[in-house]
Design a protein around this motif. Structure first.
Motif, PDB file in Angstrom:
ATOM      1  N   ASP A 112     -41.652 -50.935 -50.041  1.00  0.00           N
ATOM      2  CA  ASP A 112     -42.237 -51.184 -51.363  1.00  0.00           C
ATOM      3  C   ASP A 112     -43.750 -51.081 -51.200  1.00  0.00           C
ATOM      4  O   ASP A 112     -44.423 -52.052 -50.839  1.00  0.00           O
ATOM      5  CB  ASP A 112     -41.821 -52.566 -51.865  1.00  0.00           C
ATOM      6  N   ALA A 115     -46.207 -53.568 -52.763  1.00  0.00           N
ATOM      7  CA  ALA A 115     -46.349 -54.869 -52.116  1.00  0.00           C
ATOM      8  C   ALA A 115     -47.074 -54.780 -50.775  1.00  0.00           C
ATOM      9  O   ALA A 115     -47.559 -55.792 -50.258  1.00  0.00           O
ATOM     10  CB  ALA A 115     -44.973 -55.501 -51.910  1.00  0.00           C
ATOM     11  N   LYS A 166     -43.392 -54.202 -46.244  1.00  0.00           N
ATOM     12  CA  LYS A 166     -42.659 -54.973 -47.247  1.00  0.00           C
ATOM     13  C   LYS A 166     -41.573 -54.092 -47.869  1.00  0.00           C
ATOM     14  O   LYS A 166     -41.817 -52.951 -48.243  1.00  0.00           O
ATOM     15  CB  LYS A 166     -43.591 -55.468 -48.361  1.00  0.00           C
ATOM     16  N   ASP A 170     -39.506 -58.689 -51.034  1.00  0.00           N
ATOM     17  CA  ASP A 170     -40.378 -59.223 -49.992  1.00  0.00           C
ATOM     18  C   ASP A 170     -39.694 -59.277 -48.622  1.00  0.00           C
ATOM     19  O   ASP A 170     -39.994 -60.125 -47.789  1.00  0.00           O
ATOM     20  CB  ASP A 170     -40.892 -60.620 -50.366  1.00  0.00           C
ATOM     21  N   THR A 171     -38.720 -58.380 -48.410  1.00  0.00           N
ATOM     22  CA  THR A 171     -38.097 -58.291 -47.094  1.00  0.00           C
ATOM     23  C   THR A 171     -39.008 -57.498 -46.159  1.00  0.00           C
ATOM     24  O   THR A 171     -39.902 -56.777 -46.589  1.00  0.00           O
ATOM     25  CB  THR A 171     -36.732 -57.600 -47.181  1.00  0.00           C
ATOM     26  N   GLY A 172     -38.749 -57.628 -44.878  1.00  0.00           N
ATOM     27  CA  GLY A 172     -39.539 -56.900 -43.892  1.00  0.00           C
ATOM     28  C   GLY A 172     -38.781 -55.710 -43.337  1.00  0.00           C
ATOM     29  O   GLY A 172     -37.840 -55.206 -43.955  1.00  0.00           O
TER      30      GLY A 172
END
Length: 403
Positions: A112, A115, A166, A170-172
């Motif tokens: 993303d 983000a 991101k 908001d995951t990595g």
């Protein structure tokens, strides 16, 4: 027990085979973005029972990794490395492939950019810069402190990119499917470790049969885990093995490469190499057709029939290369494949670096006219040739990438 493959530091027929594979890999990767090309020039869908030459490229690279293992281990033994030292080297190379593979996969999807605060082309370019800082071969004239500083800068850079990454919600970064290099890393770790173990405790002839049995055991394990997969999900260790299942056939392909390398270059087998080669190729063909009766051919699912047919075709191709290069001594044409043969990782990542630069500049590299049909095929061939040329230039300038 010592198991010398050859006293030569490099074997031209193996180098040429590797160079052909890398060149083809760059070609088909570029061709993947071209429309209206024959199906035999694309990967087949996962559930289609069959394979194209494109589905052979990845297993061919696994196979050539296996062919190189005996020479690499013997070279380290000649330098005085113990079995433990060699295993540490195998583990570190595998870790490097896994790290690069995971970063490359996450650069392709699952991000993303809104983000992240940085464009994906820039993130990708920085990633490759840090990879080069860590894994480039530095001149011996450079200060060790300077080399260490550059490598630590690369490590810090990858950590920073990992922190910046991101995904949705908001995951990595995630492992996803490990990437091509990551899958090679797992297979190399399995096969390299098995070869090292058998090399320490078995005579050459016994070792050969132990490796063959290990290959068959990995393929048999695929069938067992595949049949029980639904019941193993959620079960500690066994569930993870079931998810990891395709890597068993990948490891078997690498071991097959080790075996063929031994048949051609191990002194114990050298006198009858062609007879052994024909027997091995015929046995693999029979096993491939037998497994096909119970296992569809699928590169995506890494099925045993796909693995065995891949090994069969690799045997045929290497046999042809060996005949032309070593028997007939026709070697002038091999110069074209030298950069991808001796510096394969650099040539492999070059297209991604070029495309990242184009993305940063807002420039679409392939003109619209070459987006489909014969024009796209010719473009992809030309693109692969240009990457080989750039790779050759950078190699002559001293840039080499080696895990």
């Amino acid at each position: 027990m010592n198991n010398p493959a050859s006293s030569a530091s490099r074997v031209l027929s193996i180098d040429v085979f590797r160079g052909i594979i890398i060149f083809t890999m760059v070609f088909v990767n570029e061709l993947a973005g071209v429309a209206d090309v024959p199906q035999w020039m694309k990967h087949l869908p996962a559930d289609v029972d069959g394979m194209t030459f494109v589905d052979l490229v990845f297993p061919a690279f696994l196979f050539i990794v296996g062919m190189s293992i005996p020479f690499a281990i013997q070279a380290r033994t000649n330098k005085g490395d113990s079995a433990l030292d060699i295993f540490k080297h195998i583990a570190l190379r595998s870790l490097g492939l896994l790290v690069i593979g995971v970063f490359m996969v996450n650069a392709e999807s699952g991000y993303d950019t809104a983000a992240m605060g940085i464009s994906m082309p820039l993130w990708t370019l920085l990633m490759f810069i840090y990879v080069l800082l860590i894994w480039s071969n530095y001149p011996k004239t450079l200060s060790p402190a300077l080399v260490l500083g550059a490598k630590l800068m690369g490590v810090a850079g990858l950590v920073m990119l990992w922190w910046m990454y991101k995904g949705p919600g908001d995951t990595g970064m995630t492992t996803q499917w490990w990437g091509i290099l990551g899958l090679i890393g797992w297979a190399y770790l399995m096969a390299g470790t098995l070869f090292l173990i058998t090399r320490q405790f078995a005579a050459p002839a016994t070792q050969f049969f132990m490796l063959a049995l290990a290959s068959l055991a990995l393929i048999a394990l695929f069938f067992v885990l595949d049949a029980a997969k639904a019941n193993l999900m959620g079960v500690p260790v066994l569930g993870a093995l079931a998810e990891f299942n395709g890597n068993n056939t990948h490891g078997a392909i690498v071991l097959a490469g080790v075996i063929l390398s031994q048949l051609f270059y191990l002194p114990n087998f050298a006198a009858n190499k062609f007879k052994h080669y024909l027997i091995f190729t015929a046995v693999v063909a029979l096993l491939a057709f037998a497994s096909w009766q119970v296992s569809p051919i699928s590169k995506i699912w890494a099925t045993p029939s796909w693995a065995l047919f891949s090994v069969f075709f690799c045997c045929l191709i290497f046999g042809a290369v060996y005949w032309v290069v070593d028997v007939k001594q026709q070697r002038a044409w091999t110069v074209f494949f030298e950069p991808s043969a001796t510096n394969p990782l650099l040539v492999y990542i070059l297209p991604y670096i070029v495309l990242s630069l184009c993305g940063i500049l807002g420039f679409y590299l392939r003109p619209a006219f070459f987006n489909a049909g014969l024009a796209g095929i010719l473009w992809s061939l030309g693109f692969a040739c240009v990457m080989m040329g750039i790779g050759a230039l950078l190699t002559r300038m001293g840039l080499r990438v080696k895990l």
